[in-house]
Design an enzyme around this catalytic site. Structure first.
Site, mmCIF file in Angstrom:
data_model
loop_
_atom_site.group_PDB
_atom_site.id
_atom_site.type_symbol
_atom_site.label_atom_id
_atom_site.label_comp_id
_atom_site.label_asym_id
_atom_site.label_seq_id
_atom_site.Cartn_x
_atom_site.Cartn_y
_atom_site.Cartn_z
ATOM 1 N N GLU A 186 0.836 -1.199 0.000
ATOM 2 C CA GLU A 186 0.000 0.000 0.000
ATOM 3 C C GLU A 186 0.878 1.260 0.000
ATOM 4 O O GLU A 186 0.484 2.295 -0.517
ATOM 5 C CB GLU A 186 -0.952 -0.003 1.203
ATOM 6 C CG GLU A 186 -2.202 0.811 0.968
ATOM 7 C CD GLU A 186 -3.250 0.656 2.056
ATOM 8 O OE1 GLU A 186 -2.928 0.898 3.231
ATOM 9 O OE2 GLU A 186 -4.397 0.292 1.745
ATOM 10 N N HIS A 246 7.354 -27.357 1.799
ATOM 11 C CA HIS A 246 6.553 -28.479 1.302
ATOM 12 C C HIS A 246 5.373 -27.985 0.476
ATOM 13 O O HIS A 246 4.415 -28.713 0.263
ATOM 14 C CB HIS A 246 6.090 -29.326 2.487
ATOM 15 C CG HIS A 246 7.252 -29.791 3.300
ATOM 16 N ND1 HIS A 246 7.935 -30.954 3.020
ATOM 17 C CD2 HIS A 246 7.901 -29.205 4.320
ATOM 18 C CE1 HIS A 246 8.935 -31.075 3.874
ATOM 19 N NE2 HIS A 246 8.947 -30.029 4.668
ATOM 20 N N LYS A 274 -13.753 1.314 -3.680
ATOM 21 C CA LYS A 274 -14.773 1.701 -2.699
ATOM 22 C C LYS A 274 -15.932 2.408 -3.384
ATOM 23 O O LYS A 274 -17.098 2.149 -3.102
ATOM 24 C CB LYS A 274 -14.169 2.643 -1.657
ATOM 25 C CG LYS A 274 -13.271 1.972 -0.645
ATOM 26 C CD LYS A 274 -12.887 2.992 0.422
ATOM 27 C CE LYS A 274 -11.779 2.459 1.304
ATOM 28 N NZ LYS A 274 -11.217 3.479 2.182
HETATM 29 O O1 LIG Z 1 -8.871 2.681 9.924
HETATM 30 P P1 LIG Z 1 -9.788 2.911 8.772
HETATM 31 O O2 LIG Z 1 -10.006 4.365 8.502
HETATM 32 O O3 LIG Z 1 -11.095 2.176 8.981
HETATM 33 O O4 LIG Z 1 -9.122 2.352 7.482
HETATM 34 C C1 LIG Z 1 -8.823 0.999 7.332
HETATM 35 C C2 LIG Z 1 -8.036 0.742 6.065
HETATM 36 O O5 LIG Z 1 -8.837 0.990 4.943
HETATM 37 C C3 LIG Z 1 -8.450 1.815 3.894
HETATM 38 O O6 LIG Z 1 -9.136 1.435 2.751
HETATM 39 C C4 LIG Z 1 -6.982 1.972 3.624
HETATM 40 O O7 LIG Z 1 -6.602 1.494 2.369
HETATM 41 C C5 LIG Z 1 -6.101 1.357 4.671
HETATM 42 O O8 LIG Z 1 -4.866 2.009 4.660
HETATM 43 C C6 LIG Z 1 -6.726 1.492 6.027
HETATM 44 O O9 LIG Z 1 -5.851 0.962 6.991
#
Ligand SMILES: O=P(O)(O)OC[C@H]1O[C@H](O)[C@H](O)[C@@H](O)[C@@H]1O
EC number: 5.3.1.9
Length: 528
Positions: free
Chosen positions: A322, A351, A455
């Site tokens: 990331e 293995h 997302k």
């Molecule tokens: O801690 P949060 O704001 O819920 O985010 C949780 C995760 O989701 C995101 O999509 C990012 O890609 C991550 O870097 C992050 O750790």
């Protein structure tokens, strides 16, 4: 290279940290002196950039944020007195809270003590706590931790069903920096419902770790949860293990968090040295650069020879991929950077896929993680004079040698023992190596713009689902996929509509599908 030259190379390149009893061997990476020389100017700049980052420069320009995870283990380095105080206060709050939970001073309404934790979080809000729990939790911790790190209904059920008789003594820790990530939100709502079914008072058993002012923070404060702990905007999710995100669950499990911080601090000091050969993180970054030609052309296979470090490669997957997996460099050029990371543990993987590593496509380099101490107690003999630990050690050496002979390079990291200090040091080592490598290849290692596309697309699918169900309800008769798409105003999304309907039908939710399931276009859907 003959055996004596190789032994010389080993000694020339061996890095040893006396305080941590930590070794790094990069002698089995085949770079030559000319390569190292050519990298010197890049490293000089990377060291300067890193110093500026630590001094509070905006090292994440896209999000206009400082990058301060190093301050967490040495608050004196924080750029302002207020930041320093915040770090100290949060750490004390974590310790006090954990002590009170252990003593029973803080206890659930219907039980004398908390016995279990459900940690709800994803990505950086799960991987560190999971890795550390697996590596360091005692066999019989004061509180046993369980994770909900997905929006998989069956996964949530499994955790809740295992805990159903102890839900009244379970502490829920909701972790989300943004406080708005759908997966942990869903997990939390489902856990709240499970509490309600047992007439349990959720807020009396819940804690939030989140950004101040986030949705989660507001809910937790409004509903008067047991406590909230801050997640600072200058700590990225994937570097948050030494913030409340990692420290609170660890402290509750009886893990010595001050030792974790101390190990990380010692490694931070060692990796701040602006001298390539005497800086283990720089040696790692150099090796990665060499292996992949500065373009990630080779994958990083991480093989700890210790069961308790199983989740290290999974943890590193997020930290490395990331951070480094970026389309654009800092000047806006398209570069498609990154290093792929995978691995489980040795000798188990010997293995499974080591066959390909030895003989197949040579698109990787290895990192062996070696732990010198086999176990605390003396080992029984398996063969005369030989223990299980001797086998493990022999397998590591043997695999390293066999791979090297076939031109597969490797790095070996050696620690004396898996303990809070060495785990803290390992995390700090890789955080710094990733940071340095990011500067070497001129990318922003602290944002993740690529995550948003998926997302947004997911949110659009859920929106489309609502429209599709509405259309079917309004029409009240069977419709073909094409008809539904037209009525929903989404003729270009017929495949998505098909997938939505197939999922709804499989769960007996609001629709039935009829027709030839091998020929999706023949299907008709109807609201139930
Ligand atoms: O801690 P949060 O704001 O819920 O985010 C949780 C995760 O989701 C995101 O999509 C990012 O890609 C991550 O870097 C992050 O750790």
């Amino acid at each position: 290279m003959d055996a004596s030259s190789l032994w010389q190379r080993y000694q020339d390149w061996l890095y040893y940290h006396e305080g941590l009893r930590f070794y790094l061997d990069v002698s089995r990476m085949r770079f030559d002196d000319a390569f190292v020389e050519s990298m010197q100017p890049k490293f000089e700049k990377a060291f300067q950039d890193m110093a500026a980052l630590e001094a509070g420069a905006i090292a994440n320009p896209d999000e206009n944020r400082m990058v301060g995870h190093y301050w967490l283990r040495d608050p004196d380095l924080a750029p302002t007195p207020q930041l320093k105080q915040t770090i100290i206060d949060t750490l004390e709050k974590i310790e006090t809270f954990a002590q009170k939970v252990h003593s029973g001073e803080i206890h659930p309404p219907n039980a004398p003590k908390f016995t279990d934790i459900i940690s709800i979080g994803i990505g950086g809000s799960a991987l560190g706590p999971q890795f550390v729990a697996e590596a360091l939790a005692p066999d019989f911790p004061p509180l046993a931790i369980h994770f909900i790190d997905n929006t998989d209904p069956a996964g949530i059920d499994r955790t809740l069903s295992r805990l159903s008789v102890r839900l009244n003594s379970t502490l829920v820790i909701a972790i989300s920096k943004s406080g708005g990530t759908p997966e942990p939100r869903n997990g939390m709502i489902e856990v709240q419902k499970a509490f309600a079914l047992q007439n349990l008072d959720f807020p009396q058993q819940a804690v939030a770790i989140t950004g101040v002012g986030s949705n989660l923070d507001k809910v937790a404060k409004f509903q008067r949860w047991l406590a909230t702990f801050p997640m600072e905007d200058w700590v990225g999710g994937r570097t948050s293990e030494m913030s409340a995100v990692g420290l609170l669950p660890a402290a509750l499990q009886g893990i010595a968090i001050r030792d974790m911080l101390a190990g990380a601090k010692e490694m931070d000091t060692a990796t701040r040295v602006a001298d390539l050969k005497h800086n283990p993180a720089a040696l790692l970054a150099l090796s990665w650069y060499y292996a992949g030609n500065g373009k990630g052309e080779k994958d990083m296979v991480v093989l700890p020879y210790k069961d308790s470090l199983l989740l290290f490669s999974r943890y590193l997957q997020q930290l490395v991929m990331e951070s480094l997996g970026k389309e654009k460099d800092l000047n806006g050029n398209t570069v498609y950077q990154g290093i792929a990371v995978y691995g489980n543990k040795g000798s188990t993987d010997q293995h499974a896929y080591v066959q390909q590593l030895r003989e197949g496509v040579p698109n990787f380099f290895l990192t062996f993680i070696e732990v010198l101490e086999d176990r605390l107690a003396p080992s029984p003999e398996i063969d005369p004079g030989v223990t299980s630990g001797d086998y493990l050690s022999g397998f590591l050496q043997g695999t390293r040698q066999a791979l090297y002979e076939n031109h597969r390079d490797s790095i070996t990291v050696t620690i004396p023992q898996v303990n809070p200090r060495t785990v803290g040091a390992l995390i700090a080592l890789y955080e710094r190596a990733v940071g340095l490598y990011g500067f070497l290849v001129n990318i922003n290692a602290y944002h993740q713009p690529g995550v948003e596309a998926g997302k947004k697309a997911a949110a659009a699918i859920l929106e489309l689902q609502k429209r599709v169900v509405q259309v079917l309800r309004q029409e009240g008769k069977p419709l073909s996929l094409a008809q539904i798409a037209e009525k929903a105003g989404a003729t270009d999304q017929i495949e998505a509509i098909y997938q939505i309907l197939r999922h709804l039908a499989a769960n007996n939710r609001s629709v039935t599908l009829q027709g030839d399931f091998g020929k999706p276009a023949s299907l008709t859907a109807k609201a139930l």
